[in-house]
Design a protein around this motif. Structure first.
Motif, mmCIF file in Angstrom:
data_model
loop_
_atom_site.group_PDB
_atom_site.id
_atom_site.type_symbol
_atom_site.label_atom_id
_atom_site.label_comp_id
_atom_site.label_asym_id
_atom_site.label_seq_id
_atom_site.Cartn_x
_atom_site.Cartn_y
_atom_site.Cartn_z
ATOM 1 N N ARG A 129 22.370 39.629 3.379
ATOM 2 C CA ARG A 129 22.957 37.783 3.216
ATOM 3 C C ARG A 129 22.399 36.827 4.272
ATOM 4 N N PHE A 130 21.083 37.327 6.189
ATOM 5 C CA PHE A 130 20.482 36.132 5.960
ATOM 6 C C PHE A 130 20.014 35.687 5.295
ATOM 7 N N LEU A 131 18.269 36.969 4.623
ATOM 8 C CA LEU A 131 17.577 35.802 4.036
ATOM 9 C C LEU A 131 18.257 35.770 2.789
ATOM 10 N N ASN A 132 19.473 35.802 2.017
ATOM 11 C CA ASN A 132 20.793 34.598 1.016
ATOM 12 C C ASN A 132 20.532 33.982 1.377
ATOM 13 N N TYR A 133 21.015 33.661 2.692
ATOM 14 C CA TYR A 133 21.315 32.133 3.177
ATOM 15 C C TYR A 133 20.296 30.891 3.810
ATOM 16 N N PHE A 134 19.482 31.752 3.714
ATOM 17 C CA PHE A 134 17.844 31.347 4.552
ATOM 18 C C PHE A 134 17.211 30.393 2.832
ATOM 19 N N PHE A 135 17.221 31.276 1.953
ATOM 20 C CA PHE A 135 16.618 30.944 1.489
ATOM 21 C C PHE A 135 17.507 29.816 -0.385
ATOM 22 N N LEU A 136 18.843 30.371 0.486
ATOM 23 C CA LEU A 136 19.547 28.922 -0.551
ATOM 24 C C LEU A 136 19.884 28.039 0.359
ATOM 25 N N CYS A 137 19.498 27.420 1.762
ATOM 26 C CA CYS A 137 19.870 26.493 1.874
ATOM 27 C C CYS A 137 18.163 25.541 2.222
ATOM 28 N N GLY A 138 16.841 26.791 1.764
ATOM 29 C CA GLY A 138 15.591 26.198 1.371
ATOM 30 C C GLY A 138 15.340 25.629 0.164
ATOM 31 N N THR A 139 16.339 26.285 -0.520
ATOM 32 C CA THR A 139 15.567 26.187 -2.054
ATOM 33 C C THR A 139 17.078 24.591 -2.995
ATOM 34 N N GLY A 140 18.651 24.701 -2.243
ATOM 35 C CA GLY A 140 19.084 23.528 -1.623
ATOM 36 C C GLY A 140 18.881 22.389 -1.400
ATOM 37 N N ALA A 141 18.300 22.274 -0.355
ATOM 38 C CA ALA A 141 17.287 21.505 0.393
ATOM 39 C C ALA A 141 16.747 20.876 -0.872
ATOM 40 N N GLY A 142 15.403 21.456 -1.022
ATOM 41 C CA GLY A 142 15.028 21.027 -1.807
ATOM 42 C C GLY A 142 15.215 20.224 -3.391
ATOM 43 N N LEU A 143 16.172 20.987 -4.415
ATOM 44 C CA LEU A 143 16.808 20.641 -5.336
ATOM 45 C C LEU A 143 17.506 18.897 -4.220
ATOM 46 N N ILE A 144 18.354 19.192 -4.062
ATOM 47 C CA ILE A 144 18.527 17.720 -3.048
ATOM 48 C C ILE A 144 17.736 16.437 -3.265
ATOM 49 N N GLU A 145 16.226 16.700 -2.473
ATOM 50 C CA GLU A 145 15.604 16.075 -2.267
ATOM 51 C C GLU A 145 14.988 15.837 -4.072
ATOM 52 N N VAL A 146 14.248 16.335 -4.399
ATOM 53 C CA VAL A 146 13.760 15.560 -5.786
ATOM 54 C C VAL A 146 14.937 15.231 -6.440
ATOM 55 N N ALA A 147 16.422 15.513 -6.861
ATOM 56 C CA ALA A 147 17.521 14.477 -6.784
ATOM 57 C C ALA A 147 17.466 13.484 -7.140
ATOM 58 N N ILE A 148 17.091 12.880 -5.771
ATOM 59 C CA ILE A 148 17.742 11.659 -4.491
ATOM 60 C C ILE A 148 16.002 11.340 -5.003
ATOM 61 N N LYS A 149 15.226 11.637 -4.619
ATOM 62 C CA LYS A 149 13.770 10.527 -4.860
ATOM 63 C C LYS A 149 13.492 10.258 -5.733
ATOM 64 N N MET A 150 13.815 11.144 -7.323
ATOM 65 C CA MET A 150 13.492 10.691 -8.443
ATOM 66 C C MET A 150 14.855 9.717 -9.456
ATOM 67 N N ILE A 151 15.482 9.355 -8.310
ATOM 68 C CA ILE A 151 16.663 7.946 -8.815
ATOM 69 C C ILE A 151 15.226 6.350 -8.869
ATOM 70 N N PRO A 152 14.951 6.222 -7.920
ATOM 71 C CA PRO A 152 13.932 5.550 -8.129
ATOM 72 C C PRO A 152 13.022 5.201 -9.704
ATOM 73 N N SER A 153 12.160 6.611 -10.016
ATOM 74 C CA SER A 153 12.254 6.291 -11.293
ATOM 75 C C SER A 153 13.250 5.436 -12.533
ATOM 76 N N LEU A 154 14.209 6.333 -12.881
ATOM 77 C CA LEU A 154 15.333 5.736 -13.498
ATOM 78 C C LEU A 154 15.364 4.653 -13.553
ATOM 79 N N MET A 155 15.032 3.663 -12.488
ATOM 80 C CA MET A 155 15.201 2.039 -12.644
ATOM 81 C C MET A 155 13.937 1.706 -12.487
ATOM 82 N N GLY A 156 13.116 2.482 -13.213
ATOM 83 C CA GLY A 156 11.485 1.674 -13.035
ATOM 84 C C GLY A 156 10.219 1.894 -12.564
ATOM 85 N N LYS A 157 10.982 2.511 -10.908
ATOM 86 C CA LYS A 157 9.679 2.390 -10.338
ATOM 87 C C LYS A 157 8.949 3.423 -10.411
ATOM 88 N N GLU A 158 7.834 3.668 -9.451
ATOM 89 C CA GLU A 158 7.317 5.295 -9.612
ATOM 90 C C GLU A 158 7.708 5.921 -7.997
#
Length: 260
Positions: free
Chosen positions: A107-136
């Motif tokens: 359970r500890f390892l599942n939680y660790f990878f859930l938080c790490g992978t979830g944090a990465g997906l959140i960063e991907v989602a938010i940092k791709m917002i400028p590309s929707l506005m035509g920015k790099e």
């Protein structure tokens, strides 16, 4: 008669010092960092950076448009230097060891990878917002286990809110909950800066958010986790009932036919 002197032996128990899951993560991250260092020596820093960080680090544009779907997982094991690695592994040991003792390794390892992978997906989602506005979008890779470790911090704040921790190097102790609250505030205001410190504060906050949602009763992830657990219990219960029914149906052998 000469006096007899007896010596007392003290056995150091590594199981109490570091738990199996934490040890596994430390070994993996240290091994990957060693591979990074060898690549820098053999290939040169620029080529090794392009080969490792650009391939296995977290680059939102590469995940979305390059279909490098492994990056939200692999970036956790990369580190930008020895100090970065040591700080993350120290935090993992300080705050993850007791969580694993309570939850167990799986359970500890599942939680660790859930938080790490979830944090990465959140960063991907938010940092791709400028590309929707035509920015790099940003092409700088994010690396490190900090997102998962901040998830471990929020778990400590929820499970051990009144535990006092020492603020290194100051001779001051404060409870866990306000300590994590201050850390969250620092990371939040860090996201408002220009990002010149080279730290992914967004990823840290993402790990805390995923951990909080997972541990909060009544949340979607909490209900999903409980549903999966209940399903596993029911499945194992049915298997056990089938096994017991088969045992009842089979004829019992007489004791004089037992084979040793």
């Amino acid at each position: 008669m000469p006096p007899a002197f007896s010596s007392r032996r003290y056995n150091f128990d590594w199981r109490g010092f570091i738990t199996p899951g934490v040890k596994l993560l430390v070994l993996i991250c240290s091994g990957v960092f060693l591979a990074q260092t060898l690549a820098d020596i053999l290939l040169g820093q620029a080529r090794a950076y392009h080969l490792i960080a650009q391939t296995f680090g977290l680059i939102p544009d590469a995940v979305v448009h390059g279909l490098r779907i492994w990056q939200p997982f692999t970036y956790i094991f990369l580190h930008g230097g020895l100090f970065h690695l040591l700080i993350n592994m120290l935090m993992l040991w300080m705050f993850g060891r007791e969580l694993e003792q309570i939850w167990g390794k799986r359970r500890f390892l599942n939680y660790f990878f859930l938080c790490g992978t979830g944090a990465g997906l959140i960063e991907v989602a938010i940092k791709m917002i400028p590309s929707l506005m035509g920015k790099e979008p940003s092409l700088v890779p994010t690396i490190g286990a900090s997102g998962a470790i901040f998830g471990i911090l929020i778990a400590n704040a929820i499970l051990f809110p009144d535990r006092r921790i020492w603020l290194i190097p100051l001779p001051v102790t404060i409870p866990m909950r306000p300590y994590v609250a201050v850390m969250a505030a620092i990371e939040f205001f860090g996201t408002l800066s220009s990002g010149g410190d080279g730290v992914s504060h967004l990823c840290h906050l993402g790990g805390m958010l995923v951990g909080y949602i997972y541990l909060r009763r009544g949340s979607f992830l909490y209900n999903v986790r409980n549903s999966v657990t209940d399903w596993k219990v029911q499945r194992n219960k049915k298997k056990f009932e089938v096994y017991m029914n088969k045992q009842k149906d089979e004829p019992r052998s007489r004791p004089d036919r037992w084979i040793n």
